[in-house]
Scaffold this active site. Structure first.
Site, mmCIF file in Angstrom:
data_model
loop_
_atom_site.group_PDB
_atom_site.id
_atom_site.type_symbol
_atom_site.label_atom_id
_atom_site.label_comp_id
_atom_site.label_asym_id
_atom_site.label_seq_id
_atom_site.Cartn_x
_atom_site.Cartn_y
_atom_site.Cartn_z
ATOM 1 N N GLU A 104 1.011 -1.306 0.130
ATOM 2 C CA GLU A 104 0.023 -0.028 0.071
ATOM 3 C C GLU A 104 0.929 1.075 -0.038
ATOM 4 O O GLU A 104 1.944 1.192 0.499
ATOM 5 C CB GLU A 104 -0.959 0.067 1.246
ATOM 6 C CG GLU A 104 -2.390 -0.449 0.965
ATOM 7 C CD GLU A 104 -3.172 0.675 0.218
ATOM 8 O OE1 GLU A 104 -2.734 1.310 -0.549
ATOM 9 O OE2 GLU A 104 -4.326 0.594 0.436
ATOM 10 N N ASP A 105 0.388 2.424 -0.728
ATOM 11 C CA ASP A 105 1.143 3.641 -0.624
ATOM 12 C C ASP A 105 0.888 4.273 0.938
ATOM 13 O O ASP A 105 1.800 4.812 1.529
ATOM 14 C CB ASP A 105 0.781 4.579 -1.795
ATOM 15 C CG ASP A 105 -0.769 4.731 -1.810
ATOM 16 O OD1 ASP A 105 -1.733 4.037 -1.004
ATOM 17 O OD2 ASP A 105 -1.221 5.528 -2.553
ATOM 18 N N ASP A 108 -4.465 5.192 6.317
ATOM 19 C CA ASP A 108 -4.954 6.096 7.225
ATOM 20 C C ASP A 108 -6.088 5.469 8.131
ATOM 21 O O ASP A 108 -5.620 4.717 9.246
ATOM 22 C CB ASP A 108 -5.466 7.697 6.622
ATOM 23 C CG ASP A 108 -6.333 7.224 5.251
ATOM 24 O OD1 ASP A 108 -7.133 6.234 5.147
ATOM 25 O OD2 ASP A 108 -6.111 7.917 4.484
ATOM 26 N N PHE A 157 -2.982 15.921 4.460
ATOM 27 C CA PHE A 157 -3.219 15.641 3.022
ATOM 28 C C PHE A 157 -1.757 15.672 2.326
ATOM 29 O O PHE A 157 -1.205 16.591 2.072
ATOM 30 C CB PHE A 157 -4.393 16.218 2.176
ATOM 31 C CG PHE A 157 -4.541 15.811 0.855
ATOM 32 C CD1 PHE A 157 -5.391 14.516 0.763
ATOM 33 C CD2 PHE A 157 -4.168 16.597 -0.349
ATOM 34 C CE1 PHE A 157 -5.606 14.107 -0.549
ATOM 35 C CE2 PHE A 157 -4.412 15.749 -1.490
ATOM 36 C CZ PHE A 157 -5.220 14.617 -1.558
ATOM 37 N N ARG A 170 1.174 12.032 -8.903
ATOM 38 C CA ARG A 170 1.741 10.726 -8.701
ATOM 39 C C ARG A 170 3.168 10.692 -9.109
ATOM 40 O O ARG A 170 3.754 9.927 -8.750
ATOM 41 C CB ARG A 170 0.913 9.824 -9.588
ATOM 42 C CG ARG A 170 -0.414 9.478 -8.938
ATOM 43 C CD ARG A 170 -1.121 8.205 -9.717
ATOM 44 N NE ARG A 170 -2.656 8.234 -9.482
ATOM 45 C CZ ARG A 170 -3.293 7.730 -8.314
ATOM 46 N NH1 ARG A 170 -2.591 7.238 -7.221
ATOM 47 N NH2 ARG A 170 -4.594 7.710 -8.223
#
Length: 181
Positions: A104-105, A108, A157, A170
């Site tokens: 996973e990047d 949260d 964010f 990205r």
């Protein structure tokens, strides 16, 4: 680049590429220690699209035979999570009886991880572990252990190194945070 502009928002440098690479080296060393002597061939599950850059860098550092499978889930619109995880593309290969490392990047709330774990269980995975580039520990609320965490960050964010704002950003080699000044 100290700042980048994506659509209507400005972001400032938060984590430089050198720091990201060092963290990936460290997490890869832990995975290698756990899987180096595997007699089976583990599966790396790339969670599209955000994990592509992390996955590519991680794979270069892994010293055991592996297979790559992808899946695409979505839960974000703009800068906020919808809270609902939906499958945009199913698993690209059979994982029945296989040991899977979810790549996973960012984690949260953990909703996506829980959904992934359920999908893998439904498809008969023998085991699933989680490897994430980034973790927001202050909002992660699940009991599920995250096996490999490269970097912990505050609940802000961010974009870059695979992470996006409405599909932009990205390709940035550093990670940027929303500039609220």
């Amino acid at each position: 680049m100290d700042h980048v502009r994506l659509k209507d928002k400005t972001f400032k440098t938060f984590i430089g590429n050198e720091t990201i690479m060092k963290a990936i080296d460290e997490v890869a060393a832990k995975i290698n220690a756990d899987y180096r002597n595997s007699t089976d061939i583990p599966v790396l599950l790339c969670v599209l699209n955000g994990s592509i850059m992390f996955m590519a860098e991680l794979m270069k550092r892994l010293e055991f035979n592996l297979e790559v499978v992808s899946i695409k889930l979505t839960s974000y619109t703009g800068t906020s999570s919808t809270g609902k995880v939906r499958q945009a593309m199913g698993l690209t290969s059979d994982i029945k009886g296989r040991r899977v490392i979810i790549v996973e990047d960012i984690v949260d709330t953990g909703n996506t991880i829980m959904e992934l774990k359920n999908i893998l269980k439904e498809h008969g995975a023998a085991e699933s572990r989680v490897c994430t580039m980034l973790l927001k520990p202050e909002v992660y609320s699940k009991d599920e252990t995250l096996d490999y965490v490269a970097i912990e960050i505050p609940n802000r964010f961010i974009v870059g190194f695979g992470l996006d704002y409405d599909e932009l950003g990205r390709n940035l080699k550093d990670i940027y945070v929303l500039d609220e000044d």
